[in-house]
Design a protein around this motif. Structure first.
Motif, short mmCIF file in Angstrom:
data_model
loop_
_atom_site.label_atom_id
_atom_site.label_comp_id
_atom_site.label_asym_id
_atom_site.label_seq_id
_atom_site.Cartn_x
_atom_site.Cartn_y
_atom_site.Cartn_z
N SER A 55 0.83 -1.22 0.00
CA SER A 55 0.00 0.00 0.00
C SER A 55 0.86 1.26 0.00
O SER A 55 0.38 2.33 -0.35
CB SER A 55 -0.94 0.00 1.21
OG SER A 55 -0.19 0.02 2.40
N GLY A 56 2.11 1.13 0.40
CA GLY A 56 2.97 2.31 0.42
C GLY A 56 4.30 2.00 1.08
O GLY A 56 4.61 0.84 1.38
N CYS A 98 7.87 13.41 -0.70
CA CYS A 98 6.75 13.72 -1.60
C CYS A 98 7.23 13.73 -3.05
O CYS A 98 6.56 13.21 -3.95
CB CYS A 98 6.13 15.07 -1.24
SG CYS A 98 5.23 15.06 0.32
N ALA A 101 7.96 10.12 -4.12
CA ALA A 101 6.74 9.30 -4.23
C ALA A 101 5.96 9.63 -5.50
O ALA A 101 5.14 8.82 -5.96
CB ALA A 101 5.87 9.50 -2.99
N SER A 106 0.40 5.08 -9.02
CA SER A 106 -0.51 6.02 -8.38
C SER A 106 -1.09 5.77 -7.00
O SER A 106 -1.03 6.68 -6.20
CB SER A 106 -1.65 6.36 -9.33
OG SER A 106 -2.57 7.19 -8.64
N PRO A 107 -1.65 4.60 -6.67
CA PRO A 107 -2.25 4.66 -5.33
C PRO A 107 -1.23 4.56 -4.20
O PRO A 107 -1.56 4.79 -3.04
CB PRO A 107 -3.20 3.46 -5.31
CG PRO A 107 -2.73 2.55 -6.39
CD PRO A 107 -1.82 3.30 -7.29
N LEU A 108 0.01 4.24 -4.50
CA LEU A 108 1.01 4.05 -3.44
C LEU A 108 1.23 5.33 -2.64
O LEU A 108 1.35 6.41 -3.19
CB LEU A 108 2.34 3.60 -4.05
CG LEU A 108 2.42 2.16 -4.54
CD1 LEU A 108 3.78 1.89 -5.17
CD2 LEU A 108 2.16 1.19 -3.39
N SER A 109 1.28 5.15 -1.32
CA SER A 109 1.45 6.31 -0.45
C SER A 109 2.86 6.33 0.14
O SER A 109 3.57 5.32 0.13
CB SER A 109 0.42 6.26 0.68
OG SER A 109 0.66 5.14 1.49
N LEU A 137 2.13 16.09 -5.14
CA LEU A 137 1.63 14.82 -4.59
C LEU A 137 0.21 15.02 -4.04
O LEU A 137 -0.02 15.91 -3.24
CB LEU A 137 2.56 14.32 -3.47
CG LEU A 137 2.24 12.91 -2.97
CD1 LEU A 137 2.75 11.85 -3.94
CD2 LEU A 137 2.83 12.65 -1.58
N ARG A 141 -2.12 10.64 -0.79
CA ARG A 141 -0.99 9.71 -0.89
C ARG A 141 0.10 10.01 0.14
O ARG A 141 1.14 9.37 0.13
CB ARG A 141 -0.41 9.73 -2.31
CG ARG A 141 -1.38 9.10 -3.31
CD ARG A 141 -0.84 9.13 -4.73
NE ARG A 141 0.45 8.47 -4.84
CZ ARG A 141 1.24 8.55 -5.91
NH1 ARG A 141 0.87 9.30 -6.93
NH2 ARG A 141 2.39 7.92 -5.94
#
Ligand code: C2E
Ligand code: CA
Ligand code: CA
Ligand code: CA
Length: 274
Positions: A55-56, A98, A101, A106-109, A137, A141
């Motif tokens: 997820s991140g 930031c 990242a 894209s959805p990765l935080s 960013l 995220r």
């Protein structure tokens, strides 16, 4: 008595002196480390073990000292906090995390540790908002990790800043949960999105009291709709015990050590291929 005191003191002096000198050196060197480009961010993934997804990543600072080699953040962050260097270092971490990242799918935080001392800066909220704008960013995220100690002083103004972050869409994690003064009640009084169960509980889950704490934290978090992540997972046994407690999200050497930003893309590729 004076002479005796001096004599007994001098016995310890060389070691004391060395420690003091090393500390002074760290203080002076910290002052120029930022502009000399000696800091670097490493990244460690958050793994959803059920879904087999990432997820991140958490950003963890590293200091490559030209003479002394790598210095641990556990050593220099507390000193930076004391000598007033944590504010500029903290903003560098935010900005760099930031920016880096932005290159991830894209959805990765990205999750950034905030020192309680950074909350003493009246500009913290505005700085975070500006950095998001400048790097582009999406706030959703970015995650900020704070420890419970941040709530011990100026609770109302800290809360106002935390609420402001959440209003922007930034998520807030409570780090090292269970190690401080807080009770489970903190979870209901403050606006957290996620609780990180401290690695000291994960380390020895066979201990009944540790398992009891983990179980209670997971139970309450779930009841309140707060996410839970266990940190410091090093073995398959720990992973399985946590899964049995319905803790799906984990972080630790078992999945990946923190790695340089240049290795993030390859790690994601290998993970998704597995
Ligand atoms: P933390 O935020 O609790 O980060 C977790 C620490 O545990 C990290 O140490 C990480 O490398 C380590 N770790 C991760 N998985 C495992 C595992 O499976 N087993 C074990 N034994 N350790 C694991 P690290 O990178 O040395 O950072 C230490 C602390 O320094 C952090 O603890 C955090 O409090 C602070 N820190 C690191 N980066 C920053 C930063 O950018 N800003 C601030 N304010 N503090 C930071
Ligand atoms: Ca952390
Ligand atoms: Ca932690
Ligand atoms: Ca910690």
């Amino acid at each position: 008595a004076k002479a005796l005191g001096r004599n007994s003191y001098s016995f310890f002096e060389p070691a004391m002196d060395e420690r003091l000198q090393s500390r002074r050196r760290t203080e002076t060197d910290l002052a120029s480390a930022l502009e000399d480009g000696e800091f670097e961010l490493f990244y460690q993934p958050f793994v959803n073990v059920i879904q087999q997804t990432i997820s991140g990543f958490e950003a963890l600072i590293r200091w490559r000292h030209p003479q002394r080699g790598q210095i641990s953040p556990a050593e220099f962050i507390p000193i930076a906090e004391e000598v007033g260097q944590i504010a500029p270092i903290g903003l560098w971490v935010l900005e760099t995390a930031c920016r880096q990242a932005m290159h991830w799918p894209s959805p990765l935080s990205v999750s950034v540790n905030l020192s309680p001392v950074q909350f003493r800066e009246a500009t913290l909220f505005a700085d975070v908002r500006r950095i998001l704008k400048e790097t582009g960013l999406p706030p959703g995220r970015l995650q900020l990790e704070i420890t419970e100690s941040v709530l011990l002083h100026d609770t109302e103004s800290v809360l106002a800043v935390l609420r402001g972050f959440r209003k922007l869409g930034i998520r807030i994690s409570m780090d090292d949960f269970g190690t401080g003064y807080s009770s489970l009640g903190y979870l209901s009084r403050f606006p957290f999105d996620k609780v990180k169960i401290d690695q000291s509980f994960v380390r020895d889950l066979a201990k009944r009291e540790n398992l009891a704490v983990v179980r209670a934290v997971i139970g309450l978090s779930k009841a309140m709709g707060i996410g839970v992540i266990a940190e410091g997972v090093e073995t398959a046994e720990q992973r399985d015990l946590l899964l049995a407690e319905s803790c799906d999200e984990m972080q630790g050497y078992y999945f990946s050590k923190p790695r340089p930003v240049t290795e993030v893309a390859a790690f994601l590729e290998a993970f998704n291929a597995a």
